[in-house]
Scaffold this active site. Structure first.
Site, PDB file in Angstrom:
ATOM      1  CD  GLU A  45      19.997  32.321 111.508  1.00 56.29           C
ATOM      2  OE1 GLU A  45      19.344  31.285 111.788  1.00 56.29           O
ATOM      3  OE2 GLU A  45      21.219  32.405 111.664  1.00 56.29           O
ATOM      4  CB  CYS A 105      26.112  31.393 112.626  1.00 54.65           C
ATOM      5  SG  CYS A 105      27.838  31.200 113.014  1.00 54.65           S
ATOM      6  CE  LYS A 163      23.038  14.540 110.445  1.00 57.03           C
ATOM      7  NZ  LYS A 163      22.699  15.349 109.240  1.00 57.03           N
ATOM      8  CD  GLU A 182      20.285  16.521 106.049  1.00 55.87           C
ATOM      9  OE1 GLU A 182      21.254  16.908 106.717  1.00 55.87           O
ATOM     10  OE2 GLU A 182      19.114  16.520 106.474  1.00 55.87           O
ATOM     11  NE  ARG A 183      19.970  21.622 104.275  1.00 51.53           N
ATOM     12  CZ  ARG A 183      19.478  22.708 104.849  1.00 51.53           C
ATOM     13  NH1 ARG A 183      19.220  23.770 104.111  1.00 51.53           N
ATOM     14  NH2 ARG A 183      19.246  22.744 106.131  1.00 51.53           N
TER      15      ARG A 183
HETATM   16  P1  NAD Z   1      19.686  22.817 110.659  1.00 55.68           P
HETATM   17  O1  NAD Z   1      19.347  23.055 112.078  1.00 55.68           O
HETATM   18  O2  NAD Z   1      18.594  22.660 109.681  1.00 55.68           O
HETATM   19  O3  NAD Z   1      20.593  21.485 110.517  1.00 55.68           O
HETATM   20  C1  NAD Z   1      21.706  21.258 111.334  1.00 55.68           C
HETATM   21  C2  NAD Z   1      21.879  19.759 111.526  1.00 55.68           C
HETATM   22  O4  NAD Z   1      20.742  19.238 112.190  1.00 55.68           O
HETATM   23  C3  NAD Z   1      22.019  18.997 110.215  1.00 55.68           C
HETATM   24  O5  NAD Z   1      23.025  18.025 110.358  1.00 55.68           O
HETATM   25  C4  NAD Z   1      20.647  18.374 110.030  1.00 55.68           C
HETATM   26  O6  NAD Z   1      20.704  17.134 109.359  1.00 55.68           O
HETATM   27  C5  NAD Z   1      20.155  18.179 111.441  1.00 55.68           C
HETATM   28  N1  NAD Z   1      18.692  18.291 111.553  1.00 55.68           N
HETATM   29  C6  NAD Z   1      17.883  19.093 110.814  1.00 55.68           C
HETATM   30  N2  NAD Z   1      16.608  18.935 111.188  1.00 55.68           N
HETATM   31  C7  NAD Z   1      16.599  18.032 112.182  1.00 55.68           C
HETATM   32  C8  NAD Z   1      15.573  17.455 112.988  1.00 55.68           C
HETATM   33  N3  NAD Z   1      14.283  17.787 112.838  1.00 55.68           N
HETATM   34  N4  NAD Z   1      15.912  16.549 113.917  1.00 55.68           N
HETATM   35  C9  NAD Z   1      17.201  16.203 114.090  1.00 55.68           C
HETATM   36  N5  NAD Z   1      18.209  16.702 113.349  1.00 55.68           N
HETATM   37  C10 NAD Z   1      17.926  17.616 112.422  1.00 55.68           C
HETATM   38  O7  NAD Z   1      20.679  24.010 110.228  1.00 55.68           O
HETATM   39  P2  NAD Z   1      21.226  24.339 108.772  1.00 55.68           P
HETATM   40  O8  NAD Z   1      20.130  24.906 107.958  1.00 55.68           O
HETATM   41  O9  NAD Z   1      22.006  23.201 108.239  1.00 55.68           O
HETATM   42  O10 NAD Z   1      22.278  25.484 109.134  1.00 55.68           O
HETATM   43  C11 NAD Z   1      21.946  26.831 109.251  1.00 55.68           C
HETATM   44  C12 NAD Z   1      21.713  27.230 110.694  1.00 55.68           C
HETATM   45  O11 NAD Z   1      22.862  26.950 111.477  1.00 55.68           O
HETATM   46  C13 NAD Z   1      21.489  28.722 110.869  1.00 55.68           C
HETATM   47  O12 NAD Z   1      20.452  28.918 111.796  1.00 55.68           O
HETATM   48  C14 NAD Z   1      22.808  29.229 111.420  1.00 55.68           C
HETATM   49  O13 NAD Z   1      22.739  30.406 112.175  1.00 55.68           O
HETATM   50  C15 NAD Z   1      23.219  28.085 112.255  1.00 55.68           C
HETATM   51  N6  NAD Z   1      24.647  28.105 112.506  1.00 55.68           N
HETATM   52  C16 NAD Z   1      25.050  28.486 113.749  1.00 55.68           C
HETATM   53  C17 NAD Z   1      26.404  28.570 114.023  1.00 55.68           C
HETATM   54  C18 NAD Z   1      26.868  28.989 115.387  1.00 55.68           C
HETATM   55  O14 NAD Z   1      28.047  28.877 115.636  1.00 55.68           O
HETATM   56  N7  NAD Z   1      26.020  29.470 116.268  1.00 55.68           N
HETATM   57  C19 NAD Z   1      27.340  28.241 113.041  1.00 55.68           C
HETATM   58  C20 NAD Z   1      26.889  27.840 111.783  1.00 55.68           C
HETATM   59  C21 NAD Z   1      25.527  27.773 111.541  1.00 55.68           C
END
Ligand code: NAD
Length: 496
Positions: free
Chosen positions: A382, A280, A172, A175-176
Site C-alpha cells: 500500500e 483506504c 485516541k 497524533e499527526r
Molecule cells: P497507523 O496504523 O500508523 O496509525 C493508526 C493509529 O494507531 C494512530 O492513532 C496511531 O497513533 C496508532 N499507532 C501507530 N503505531 C502504533 C503502535 N506501534 N502501537 C500502537 N498504536 C499505534 O495508520 P495511519 O498511518 O495513521 O493511517 C493510514 C493507514 O490507515 C493506511 O494503512 C490506511 O489504509 C488505513 N486506513 C484504513 C481504513 C479502513 O477503513 N480500512 C480507513 C482509513 C485508513
C-alpha cells in the site's frame, strides 16, 4: 507554542511532559504541538468514562438521540472551522475536507435513529404463559483509535453510534492531526452531552497500550494500517475485549474492453489522486483487460495526471494537496524509484515536483506506472500516495485472480457495460466493498463499512447495522408470571 491537549470529563487537560510537533504539510512548518498522554492521563479518561456510564446507560435512547440531533446541527454550523483544521493539519483540499465532514455527519444522522435501531425482538407465548425477548444493552466504556487520513470522519464512524447505544467513549485520534477531533469533542459538550460520556486522549503507543490493557475498557474500534490493526486485534482480544480493527488496502479497478473509457478515466483521476492517494478506498491499481484497453487508458490518463493542480489545500483551485509528513513524502518517492528499478514503466513522474511558494511542503506530484507486474513492490505494498499502477492482463478471470490473491480486500471496482460480467464480479470477487462503474464504493452510513482478508480483523464493520451489533450486547429474557392456580410441577428435562 500552542499545545493541543486532551478532553477529559468535559474539560481540556494538557499534560506537557511529552509533546510531539504537528506540521502544516503544505508549508512544512511546525504549526503547534500535541500532548502525548501518559498512562495516568489515559486512566483518568477511562475513569471519567466509567463514572459517566451508569447514568448515560439509563438515559432513554430518545434523549440520547436528541443530543445527536443538536450535535449534527453544531457540526454543520461549525463546518468551516472544522474543515480549516482538517486542511491545515492533514493537507487535503478544502473541498475534500468538506466531503469528509459530510460523510461523518451522515453517521451522526444514522445515530439519531438509535431508538428505532435498538428495538429488540419479542416473542409472546414461547411456552404456556411464557414470553421471551432479546434486548441490546450497551457494553460500558469503549475506545476508538483512529488514523491520520480522516481525522473527522473515521472517529465519527465510531463514537456517535457507540454513544447513541448508551456506551461511554474514549477516543485516541491520530497524533499527526489532532485539532479537528478536539473541536468536534467540544461540540458534543455544547450539544448537551454529559461530561465524561465522551473523552479524547491524544498520544502514541503509550496511550494505545494503556487502553488495550485496562480491564474497564470493554471494546476497541481501530482503523489504521494492517500491522497495527493486527496488533490491536491480537492484544485486545487476548485481554478479553471485543475488537474490530480495520486495516490497510490495495484497491484494484478492472477496466474491461467494453468500458466507457472517458468515464473510467475521470473516475480513476479522483479515486487514485484525490486526497493525494491517502485514502483506504483509493484505487491504486488499474487492471486493464487487453492491450487495446490499456493503451487507450494510459494515453487518456497521462495528460490528465500531468495537468493535476497540486498545491496548498486552502487554495480552492487546487485538486491535490501535500502528503502528511516529510517521511511519507520520502517513502512514496523511494517506492516509485523501486518501481522503476524493478522494470515498471513510469509514464508520469511526480517525484521531484516543487510547488512555487511552498518549497518546503510535503508535495509529490501524480505518478503513473504502466506495465506493472505482481512481483513488484509497487504492486504489493500500500503506497498511500498519488501513484496509480496499470497492470495488463488478457482476461477478466486473470484480473479477478490478481485481486483475490492480494493480501488486502477492502474495495474494488469493475468498469464495464456488460451486466453479466458485473453480476459475476459482484458475486465472486473476494473483497468487502464492490463498485460497478463506481470507483469509491464507500458504503453510506446506514450500510456497514468493512473489507475482507487482511483489511479487517474481527467480524463486524463500521457504522450501519454492524455498529449496533458491535456496540451492544444481546440479552435474552424468558419470563413467566404464572397466574394463581396454574403451577407446574418440577421439570428436569431440557425445556422444549
Ligand atoms: P497507523 O496504523 O500508523 O496509525 C493508526 C493509529 O494507531 C494512530 O492513532 C496511531 O497513533 C496508532 N499507532 C501507530 N503505531 C502504533 C503502535 N506501534 N502501537 C500502537 N498504536 C499505534 O495508520 P495511519 O498511518 O495513521 O493511517 C493510514 C493507514 O490507515 C493506511 O494503512 C490506511 O489504509 C488505513 N486506513 C484504513 C481504513 C479502513 O477503513 N480500512 C480507513 C482509513 C485508513
Amino acid at each position: 507554542m500552542q499545545v493541543v491537549g486532551h478532553f477529559i470529563n468535559g474539560e481540556i487537560v494538557t499534560d506537557t511532559q511529552r509533546v510531539q510537533d504537528v506540521y502544516n504539510p503544505a508549508t512544512g512548518a511546525v504549526s503547534r504541538q500535541v500532548a502525548l498522554a501518559s498512562k495516568a492521563t489515559v486512566e483518568e479518561a477511562i475513569a471519567a468514562a466509567q463514572a459517566a456510564f451508569p447514568a448515560w446507560r439509563n438515559t432513554p435512547p430518545q434523549k440520547r438521540a436528541k443530543v445527536m440531533f443538536r450535535f449534527k446541527q453544531l457540526l454543520e454550523d461549525n463546518a468551516d472551522k472544522i474543515c480549516a483544521a482538517l486542511t491545515n493539519e492533514h493537507g487535503k483540499v478544502l473541498d475534500d475536507a468538506n466531503g469528509e465532514l459530510i460523510r461523518g455527519i451522515e453517521v451522526v444522522e444514522y445515530a439519531c435513529g438509535a431508538p428505532t435501531l435498538l428495538k429488540g425482538e419479542h416473542s409472546k407465548n414461547v411456552g404456556p404463559a411464557i414470553d421471551s425477548w432479546s434486548e441490546f444493552q450497551p457494553l460500558g466504556v469503549v475506545a476508538g483509535i483512529t488514523p491520520f487520513n480522516f481525522p473527522a470522519m473515521v472517529p465519527m464512524w465510531m463514537f456517535p453510534m457507540a454513544i447513541a447505544c448508551g456506551n461511554t467513549f474514549v477516543l485516541k485520534p491520530s497524533e499527526r492531526d489532532p485539532s479537528a477531533p478536539l473541536l468536534i469533542g467540544q461540540l458534543l459538550k455544547e450539544a448537551g452531552l454529559p461530561d465524561g460520556v465522551f473523552n479524547i486522549v491524544n498520544g502514541d503507543k503509550v496511550a494505545v497500550d494503556t487502553i488495550l490493557e485496562d480491564t474497564r475498557v470493554q471494546a476497541v474500534s481501530f482503523v489504521g494500517s494492517t500491522p497495527i490493526a493486527e496488533y490491536i486485534y491480537a492484544t485486545g482480544t487476548k485481554n478479553g475485549k471485543r475488537v474490530q480493527a480495520l486495516g490497510g488496502a490495495k484497491n484494484h479497478a478492472i477496466i474491461m474492453p467494453d468500458a466507457d473509457m472517458d468515464n473510467a478515466v475521470n473516475a480513476l483521476m479522483g479515486a487514485a489522486y484525490g486526497s493525494c492517494g491517502e485514502r483506504c478506498m483509493a484505487i491504486s491499481v488499474a487492471v486493464c483487460v487487453g492491450d487495446a484497453a490499456a493503451d487507450e487508458l494510459v494515453a487518456k490518463l497521462k495528460p490528465q495526471v500531468e495537468a493535476l493542480k497540486v498545491g496548498s489545500g486552502t487554495d480552492v483551485s487546487n485538486e491535490m494537496g501535500p502528503l502528511i509528513t516529510a517521511a511519507a513524502q520520502q517513502r512514496v518517492r523511494t517506492l516509485v524509484t523501486q518501481g522503476v528499478e524493478q522494470g515498471a514503466q513510469l509514464v508520469v513522474d511526480g517525484r521531484e515536483l516543487v510547488v512555487k511558494g511552498h518549497e518546503d511542503g510535503f508535495f509529490v506530484g501524480g505518478c503513473l506506472f504502466d506495465k506493472v507486474t505482481k512481483d513488484m513492490v509497487v504492486y504489493q505494498e500500500e503506497i498511500f500516495g498519488p501513484v496509480l499502477c496499470v497492470v495488463r492482463v488478457d482476461t477478466m478471470q486473470e484480473a479477478m485472480k490478481l485481486i483475490d490473491d492480494h493480501e488486502f480486500g477492502n474495495g474494488t471496482c469493475l468498469f464495464t457495460r456488460d451486466g453479466e460480467a458485473a453480476r459475476y464480479f459482484t458475486d465472486n470477487i473476494k473483497v468487502g466493498m464492490v463498485g460497478i462503474n463506481v470507483p469509491l464504493p464507500v458504503p453510506v452510513a446506514y450500510h456497514s463499512f468493512g473489507g475482507w482478508k487482511r483489511s479487517l480483523f474481527g467480524d463486524l464493520g463500521a457504522h450501519g447495522p454492524d455498529a449496533i451489533r458491535f456496540y451492544t450486547r444481546r440479552k435474552t429474557v424468558t419470563q413467566r408470571w404464572p397466574s394463581s392456580g396454574v403451577r407446574d410441577g418440577k421439570q428436569f428435562a431440557f425445556p422444549s
